[in-house]
Scaffold this motif. Structure first.
Motif, PDB file in Angstrom:
ATOM      1  N   GLU A 125      -3.313  10.288  14.313  1.00 63.10           N
ATOM      2  CA  GLU A 125      -2.391   9.420  13.586  1.00 63.10           C
ATOM      3  C   GLU A 125      -1.098  10.165  13.238  1.00 63.10           C
ATOM      4  OE1 GLU A 125      -2.925   5.992  12.509  1.00 63.10           O
ATOM      5  OE2 GLU A 125      -4.410   6.177  14.082  1.00 63.10           O
ATOM      6  N   PHE A 126      -1.195  11.476  13.036  1.00 64.51           N
ATOM      7  CA  PHE A 126      -0.002  12.271  12.728  1.00 64.51           C
ATOM      8  C   PHE A 126       0.777  12.578  14.006  1.00 64.51           C
ATOM      9  CE2 PHE A 126       1.963  16.504  12.255  1.00 64.51           C
ATOM     10  CZ  PHE A 126       2.828  16.243  11.215  1.00 64.51           C
ATOM     11  N   ASP A 127       0.080  13.018  15.036  1.00 66.90           N
ATOM     12  CA  ASP A 127       0.749  13.370  16.292  1.00 66.90           C
ATOM     13  C   ASP A 127       1.464  12.168  16.897  1.00 66.90           C
ATOM     14  OD1 ASP A 127      -0.196  15.949  16.075  1.00 66.90           O
ATOM     15  OD2 ASP A 127      -2.015  15.527  17.216  1.00 66.90           O
ATOM     16  N   ASP A 128       0.833  11.005  16.836  1.00 68.18           N
ATOM     17  CA  ASP A 128       1.426   9.806  17.439  1.00 68.18           C
ATOM     18  C   ASP A 128       2.730   9.406  16.764  1.00 68.18           C
ATOM     19  OD1 ASP A 128      -0.633   9.734  19.145  1.00 68.18           O
ATOM     20  OD2 ASP A 128      -1.688   8.038  18.236  1.00 68.18           O
ATOM     21  N   VAL A 129       2.758   9.542  15.435  1.00 63.93           N
ATOM     22  CA  VAL A 129       3.982   9.178  14.705  1.00 63.93           C
ATOM     23  C   VAL A 129       5.149  10.040  15.187  1.00 63.93           C
ATOM     24  CG1 VAL A 129       5.071   9.189  12.422  1.00 63.93           C
ATOM     25  CG2 VAL A 129       2.774   8.310  12.692  1.00 63.93           C
ATOM     26  N   LEU A 130       4.845  11.292  15.535  1.00 66.43           N
ATOM     27  CA  LEU A 130       5.896  12.191  16.001  1.00 66.43           C
ATOM     28  C   LEU A 130       6.156  12.042  17.499  1.00 66.43           C
ATOM     29  CD1 LEU A 130       4.779  15.333  14.045  1.00 66.43           C
ATOM     30  CD2 LEU A 130       6.918  14.124  13.723  1.00 66.43           C
ATOM     31  N   GLY A 131       5.476  11.142  18.141  1.00 62.12           N
ATOM     32  CA  GLY A 131       5.653  10.959  19.575  1.00 62.12           C
ATOM     33  C   GLY A 131       4.917  12.017  20.366  1.00 62.12           C
ATOM     34  N   GLY A 132       3.744  12.443  19.888  1.00 58.50           N
ATOM     35  CA  GLY A 132       2.909  13.342  20.688  1.00 58.50           C
ATOM     36  C   GLY A 132       2.782  14.758  20.155  1.00 58.50           C
ATOM     37  N   GLY A 133       3.309  15.023  18.981  1.00 54.22           N
ATOM     38  CA  GLY A 133       3.157  16.353  18.389  1.00 54.22           C
ATOM     39  C   GLY A 133       4.466  16.904  17.867  1.00 54.22           C
ATOM     40  N   CYS A 180       7.803   7.072  10.195  1.00 56.94           N
ATOM     41  CA  CYS A 180       8.870   7.956  10.652  1.00 56.94           C
ATOM     42  C   CYS A 180      10.189   7.201  10.526  1.00 56.94           C
ATOM     43  CB  CYS A 180       8.594   8.334  12.103  1.00 56.94           C
ATOM     44  SG  CYS A 180       9.786   9.460  12.762  1.00 56.94           S
ATOM     45  N   VAL A 181      11.134   7.728   9.736  1.00 57.21           N
ATOM     46  CA  VAL A 181      12.398   7.004   9.589  1.00 57.21           C
ATOM     47  C   VAL A 181      13.525   7.639  10.397  1.00 57.21           C
ATOM     48  CG1 VAL A 181      11.869   5.980   7.346  1.00 57.21           C
ATOM     49  CG2 VAL A 181      12.979   8.199   7.437  1.00 57.21           C
ATOM     50  N   LYS A 182      13.299   8.859  10.858  1.00 56.10           N
ATOM     51  CA  LYS A 182      14.292   9.481  11.733  1.00 56.10           C
ATOM     52  C   LYS A 182      13.548  10.407  12.670  1.00 56.10           C
ATOM     53  CE  LYS A 182      17.838  12.975  11.811  1.00 56.10           C
ATOM     54  NZ  LYS A 182      18.782  13.819  11.085  1.00 56.10           N
ATOM     55  N   ASN A 183      13.910  10.384  13.942  1.00 55.63           N
ATOM     56  CA  ASN A 183      13.267  11.282  14.890  1.00 55.63           C
ATOM     57  C   ASN A 183      14.229  11.591  16.022  1.00 55.63           C
ATOM     58  OD1 ASN A 183      11.515  12.807  16.319  1.00 55.63           O
ATOM     59  ND2 ASN A 183      10.033  11.187  16.745  1.00 55.63           N
TER      60      ASN A 183
END
Ligand code: TYD
Ligand code: MG
Length: 441
Positions: free
Chosen positions: A73-81, A243-246
């Protein structure tokens, strides 16, 4: 020696004033001006030699794989890590679970991580770590002096550094109090330099203000690569990581966790958590589907109507905008001919989630009808936006919502007319107007 020139900067809006004032003239915040040294770069001098440009095609990125924590759930929010050398800001209300999440990620990655805490002692971290993870290996530093922390990072050479929290870090070189604008901005600048030079990833935990924004200057969010918020209701156990900014991917994934005794547990099927084991077969209960990021979640909307005894009829909503409810009530009276003038209406979104999607309009309206007529609606999902003339309007991602409803064993869905590509297992009832929808329940 001349006194260094100083300026006063508002910690709320960044307004600059030549002298201290009790109230910021720009945003009206009290006691927010902080003294800061002016570092002049405008003085004349030799122009520095141009740096060498780099040919992008020659840059090898294959060696720098993303850091995968294993907490999906954490890795996915960041787009894979986590991207090596990036700065991630993790914000959220006090007690929501920021430290717990950061610690769990660190425990998963073990000896590649340095966990720096300016808030808890090593003993406290040890106590918590025993609860949240089976792994034992983690390098911890309880320190608030930024320069000490950064030299420890350089000496130790970790892949990931967690700083809990950025507001507790203090550097002798910057002016102002710990947590103030000058300190926080200075700290992030130093960290950024180290991160980019040595390809070390930093997770910076940030406090939020009463209004729910990250404390300290807004520029902080501009400086870092990724901004995450951990959200949740105080009395509910679920937490949503948003995630509000990436800079390295999209921002439309959300992670769902549940706070348990052993820390945050991933929730793979959030609809099940929100709906609970068994739904009460009662009038006024309607299940709808809302989008959280790119995910469809099923939620239960409950309505209760009761005859007004005195004065104006009440309209009350928890988890739903009360003005929107007023509007839906007006549509129900005018377009569906319901007499609601002597009815108090209460709306509650079960499980403490807040809905701000118009796609839930039809479900709220039908919940009111269901309560008013005392008609139980079962095994049905309702989605659709309501227009002022009582028309049921298009909702995005209908296919995803249908799939989610199918997965949880619902038998039919009442939705706006749209072109659906696939054959669905669930009965799809497409309606054009509110009246038509009411006739189907
Ligand atoms: P914490 O991570 O300290 O919050 P933050 O760093 O965002 O301020 O989380 C504190 C809350 O989480 C606390 O109220 C208790 C709860 N909690 C659990 O329910 N289970 C756990 O295993 C842990 C570690 C904390
Ligand atoms: Mg904390």
């Amino acid at each position: 020696m001349a006194k260094p020139a100083t300026i006063f900067i508002c910690s709320n809006c960044q307004h600059r004033a030549p002298r201290w004032q009790g109230k910021c003239p720009e945003c009206g915040q009290w006691n927010s001006l902080e003294e800061s040294r002016i570092i002049s770069s405008a003085r004349g001098g030799p122009i520095s030699k141009a740096a060498q440009p780099v040919d992008l095609s020659m840059v090898d990125i294959s060696l720098r794989a993303k850091i995968v924590s294993g907490i999906g759930e954490f890795d996915d929010v960041l787009g894979g890590g986590l991207v090596p050398g990036s700065l991630v800001l993790l914000g959220g209300d006090p007690g929501i679970g920021k430290s717990t999440l950061a610690l769990q990620i660190s425990m998963e990655l073990g000896d590649k991580v340095l966990y720096v805490s300016g808030e808890e002692s090593v003993h406290q971290i040890k106590l918590r770590s025993g609860r949240v993870s089976k792994n034992e290996q983690l390098n911890v530093l309880a320190e608030t002096d930024l320069d000490t922390v950064l030299s420890a990072v350089e000496g130790f050479g970790p892949q990931l550094v967690v700083i809990d929290s950025i507001q507790t870090m203090y550097s002798q070189e910057a002016s102002g109090v710990a947590g103030g604008v000058a300190q926080v901005t200075g700290a992030v600048q130093k960290i950024m330099r180290l991160a980019k030079q040595n390809h070390i990833t930093f997770i910076l935990i940030g406090h939020v203000t009463k209004e729910g924004y990250l404390a300290g200057p807004k520029t902080l969010e501009h400086m870092v690569d990724t901004v995450l918020y951990l959200e949740g209701e105080r009395f509910a156990s679920f937490r949503i990581l948003r995630c509000v900014k990436n800079r390295f991917g999209t921002t439309n994934e959300v992670g769902v966790f549940e706070m348990l005794h052993q820390g945050l547990a991933e929730v793979k099927n959030p609809s099940q958590l929100f709906l609970g084991e068994e739904q009460m077969q009662a009038s006024g209960n309607i299940i709808t589907s809302v989008m959280e990021g790119s995910r469809a979640l099923l939620l239960e909307i409950q309505a209760l109507t009761s005859t007004t005894n005195f004065g104006y009829p009440k309209r009350t909503a928890a988890g739903f905008d009360v003005n929107r409810l007023q509007l839906l009530t007006a549509i129900l009276s005018k377009r569906a001919g319901l007499n609601l003038a002597n009815q108090d209406i209460y709306i509650n979104v079960a499980s403490g989630i807040k809905i701000d999607e118009p796609a839930a309009d039809l479900a709220v309206a039908l919940a009111v009808v269901s309560s008013l007529k005392d008609a139980v609606v079962s095994d049905t999902i309702v989605v659709g936006e309501l227009g002022l003339s009582g028309e049921v309007r298009f909702v995005p991602n209908l296919e995803k919502r249908i799939k989610e409803a199918e997965k949880l064993g619902f038998k039919r869905i009442i939705c706006p007319k749209s072109r659906l590509s696939e054959k669905n297992k669930i009965e799809v009832i497409q309606v054009r107007t509110l009246g038509e929808a009411i006739s189907k329940i």
